[in-house]
Design a protein around this motif. Sequence first.
Motif, PDB file in Angstrom:
ATOM      1  N   ASP A 148     -10.204   8.504  -4.339  1.00 17.71           N
ATOM      2  CA  ASP A 148      -9.416   7.956  -3.850  1.00 17.71           C
ATOM      3  C   ASP A 148      -8.422   6.602  -4.611  1.00 17.71           C
ATOM      4  O   ASP A 148      -7.382   6.377  -5.003  1.00 17.71           O
ATOM      5  CB  ASP A 148      -9.570   7.065  -2.317  1.00 17.71           C
ATOM      6  CG  ASP A 148     -10.470   8.171  -2.045  1.00 17.71           C
ATOM      7  OD1 ASP A 148     -10.230   9.657  -1.702  1.00 17.71           O
ATOM      8  OD2 ASP A 148     -11.131   8.016  -0.579  1.00 17.71           O
ATOM      9  N   ILE A 149      -8.919   5.292  -5.192  1.00 17.89           N
ATOM     10  CA  ILE A 149      -8.938   4.693  -6.014  1.00 17.89           C
ATOM     11  C   ILE A 149      -7.849   5.390  -6.742  1.00 17.89           C
ATOM     12  O   ILE A 149      -6.419   4.606  -7.176  1.00 17.89           O
ATOM     13  CB  ILE A 149      -9.669   3.859  -6.548  1.00 17.89           C
ATOM     14  CG1 ILE A 149     -10.150   2.885  -4.780  1.00 17.89           C
ATOM     15  CG2 ILE A 149      -8.644   2.354  -7.701  1.00 17.89           C
ATOM     16  CD1 ILE A 149     -11.315   2.020  -5.451  1.00 17.89           C
ATOM     17  N   VAL A 150      -8.078   6.249  -8.091  1.00 18.60           N
ATOM     18  CA  VAL A 150      -7.598   6.744  -8.875  1.00 18.60           C
ATOM     19  C   VAL A 150      -5.868   7.463  -8.610  1.00 18.60           C
ATOM     20  O   VAL A 150      -5.138   7.191  -9.407  1.00 18.60           O
ATOM     21  CB  VAL A 150      -8.480   7.132 -10.015  1.00 18.60           C
ATOM     22  CG1 VAL A 150      -7.612   8.848 -11.014  1.00 18.60           C
ATOM     23  CG2 VAL A 150     -10.137   6.483 -10.911  1.00 18.60           C
ATOM     24  N   LYS A 151      -6.903   8.044  -7.389  1.00 11.97           N
ATOM     25  CA  LYS A 151      -5.566   9.060  -7.564  1.00 11.97           C
ATOM     26  C   LYS A 151      -4.383   8.078  -6.729  1.00 11.97           C
ATOM     27  O   LYS A 151      -2.916   8.027  -7.187  1.00 11.97           O
ATOM     28  CB  LYS A 151      -5.848   9.546  -6.279  1.00 11.97           C
ATOM     29  CG  LYS A 151      -4.268  10.720  -5.119  1.00 11.97           C
ATOM     30  CD  LYS A 151      -5.287  11.542  -4.394  1.00 11.97           C
ATOM     31  CE  LYS A 151      -3.850  12.224  -3.795  1.00 11.97           C
ATOM     32  NZ  LYS A 151      -2.671  12.239  -3.706  1.00 11.97           N
ATOM     33  N   ALA A 152      -4.530   7.100  -5.937  1.00 11.85           N
ATOM     34  CA  ALA A 152      -3.650   5.623  -5.638  1.00 11.85           C
ATOM     35  C   ALA A 152      -2.906   5.338  -6.886  1.00 11.85           C
ATOM     36  O   ALA A 152      -1.513   4.925  -6.976  1.00 11.85           O
ATOM     37  CB  ALA A 152      -4.305   4.570  -4.773  1.00 11.85           C
ATOM     38  N   ILE A 211      -9.267   0.152 -17.456  1.00 12.20           N
ATOM     39  CA  ILE A 211      -8.679  -0.271 -17.818  1.00 12.20           C
ATOM     40  C   ILE A 211      -7.604   1.043 -17.235  1.00 12.20           C
ATOM     41  O   ILE A 211      -7.876   2.030 -18.188  1.00 12.20           O
ATOM     42  CB  ILE A 211      -8.821  -0.852 -18.835  1.00 12.20           C
ATOM     43  CG1 ILE A 211      -9.676  -2.263 -19.076  1.00 12.20           C
ATOM     44  CG2 ILE A 211      -7.895  -1.476 -18.743  1.00 12.20           C
ATOM     45  CD1 ILE A 211      -9.459  -2.202 -20.195  1.00 12.20           C
ATOM     46  N   PHE A 212      -7.172   0.809 -16.218  1.00 12.81           N
ATOM     47  CA  PHE A 212      -5.543   1.379 -15.913  1.00 12.81           C
ATOM     48  C   PHE A 212      -4.417   0.868 -16.545  1.00 12.81           C
ATOM     49  O   PHE A 212      -4.471  -0.331 -15.787  1.00 12.81           O
ATOM     50  CB  PHE A 212      -5.374   2.326 -14.383  1.00 12.81           C
ATOM     51  CG  PHE A 212      -6.502   3.486 -14.404  1.00 12.81           C
ATOM     52  CD1 PHE A 212      -6.898   4.615 -13.443  1.00 12.81           C
ATOM     53  CD2 PHE A 212      -8.014   2.847 -14.214  1.00 12.81           C
ATOM     54  CE1 PHE A 212      -7.300   5.415 -13.933  1.00 12.81           C
ATOM     55  CE2 PHE A 212      -9.480   3.697 -13.816  1.00 12.81           C
ATOM     56  CZ  PHE A 212      -9.158   4.827 -13.806  1.00 12.81           C
ATOM     57  N   ILE A 213      -3.447   2.159 -16.419  1.00 14.79           N
ATOM     58  CA  ILE A 213      -1.831   1.004 -17.103  1.00 14.79           C
ATOM     59  C   ILE A 213      -0.898   1.850 -17.175  1.00 14.79           C
ATOM     60  O   ILE A 213      -1.262   3.191 -16.827  1.00 14.79           O
ATOM     61  CB  ILE A 213      -1.918   0.405 -18.907  1.00 14.79           C
ATOM     62  CG1 ILE A 213      -1.900   1.915 -19.639  1.00 14.79           C
ATOM     63  CG2 ILE A 213      -3.015  -0.658 -18.738  1.00 14.79           C
ATOM     64  CD1 ILE A 213      -1.988   1.044 -21.398  1.00 14.79           C
ATOM     65  N   SER A 214       0.023   1.285 -16.785  1.00 13.07           N
ATOM     66  CA  SER A 214       1.380   2.011 -16.683  1.00 13.07           C
ATOM     67  C   SER A 214       2.289   1.918 -17.225  1.00 13.07           C
ATOM     68  O   SER A 214       2.123   0.364 -18.758  1.00 13.07           O
ATOM     69  CB  SER A 214       2.065   1.843 -15.155  1.00 13.07           C
ATOM     70  OG  SER A 214       2.769   0.677 -15.483  1.00 13.07           O
ATOM     71  N   ASP A 215       2.960   2.942 -17.617  1.00 12.92           N
ATOM     72  CA  ASP A 215       4.401   2.455 -19.064  1.00 12.92           C
ATOM     73  C   ASP A 215       5.111   1.276 -18.730  1.00 12.92           C
ATOM     74  O   ASP A 215       5.542   0.955 -19.449  1.00 12.92           O
ATOM     75  CB  ASP A 215       5.376   4.305 -19.129  1.00 12.92           C
ATOM     76  CG  ASP A 215       4.001   4.489 -19.677  1.00 12.92           C
ATOM     77  OD1 ASP A 215       3.273   4.559 -20.355  1.00 12.92           O
ATOM     78  OD2 ASP A 215       4.608   5.310 -19.620  1.00 12.92           O
ATOM     79  N   GLY A 267      -2.337   6.186  -9.117  1.00 11.61           N
ATOM     80  CA  GLY A 267      -1.089   7.553 -10.199  1.00 11.61           C
ATOM     81  C   GLY A 267      -0.056   7.349  -9.319  1.00 11.61           C
ATOM     82  O   GLY A 267       0.584   7.524  -9.967  1.00 11.61           O
ATOM     83  N   ASP A 268      -0.487   7.372  -7.821  1.00 10.93           N
ATOM     84  CA  ASP A 268       0.427   8.267  -7.151  1.00 10.93           C
ATOM     85  C   ASP A 268       1.587   6.779  -6.610  1.00 10.93           C
ATOM     86  O   ASP A 268       2.532   6.503  -6.754  1.00 10.93           O
ATOM     87  CB  ASP A 268      -0.153   8.521  -5.733  1.00 10.93           C
ATOM     88  CG  ASP A 268      -1.189   9.572  -6.155  1.00 10.93           C
ATOM     89  OD1 ASP A 268      -0.535  11.024  -7.084  1.00 10.93           O
ATOM     90  OD2 ASP A 268      -1.578  10.210  -4.978  1.00 10.93           O
ATOM     91  N   LYS A 269       0.529   5.586  -6.574  1.00  8.25           N
ATOM     92  CA  LYS A 269       1.908   4.095  -6.499  1.00  8.25           C
ATOM     93  C   LYS A 269       2.332   3.618  -8.383  1.00  8.25           C
ATOM     94  O   LYS A 269       3.289   3.236  -7.545  1.00  8.25           O
ATOM     95  CB  LYS A 269       1.475   3.752  -5.314  1.00  8.25           C
ATOM     96  CG  LYS A 269       0.836   4.192  -4.382  1.00  8.25           C
ATOM     97  CD  LYS A 269      -0.151   3.017  -3.295  1.00  8.25           C
ATOM     98  CE  LYS A 269      -0.227   3.760  -1.639  1.00  8.25           C
ATOM     99  NZ  LYS A 269      -1.786   2.196  -0.915  1.00  8.25           N
TER     100      LYS A 269
END
Length: 87
Positions: free
Chosen positions: A34-38, A61-65, A40-42
């Motif tokens: 659920d957290i990984v999906k959120a 660790i998750f990052i965005s562009d 990615g989506d948000k």
Amino acid sequence: MTLRLWATMAVAAVGISAALAEANAAGQCAARTDIVKALGDKFHESEAGRGLISPNVVLEIFISDQGSWTVLASDTKGQSCVISAGE
């Protein structure tokens, strides 16, 4: 030198355990999927790295562009807690 490394790792493990307890108490924990999906989506974040910090916990660790980032601690039962996030 090796003793110092082990001491540092032990202190880090205790610190992460305390952070997990605080995150869980603050309601920042949920099923990892659920957290990984959120994330990615948000926030358009994807996993950039991970490491084993104890036999039962993985630090991710998750990052965005766009520059946002999130640190998760995930256990072997599929539960994850947000440890930190920012931009």
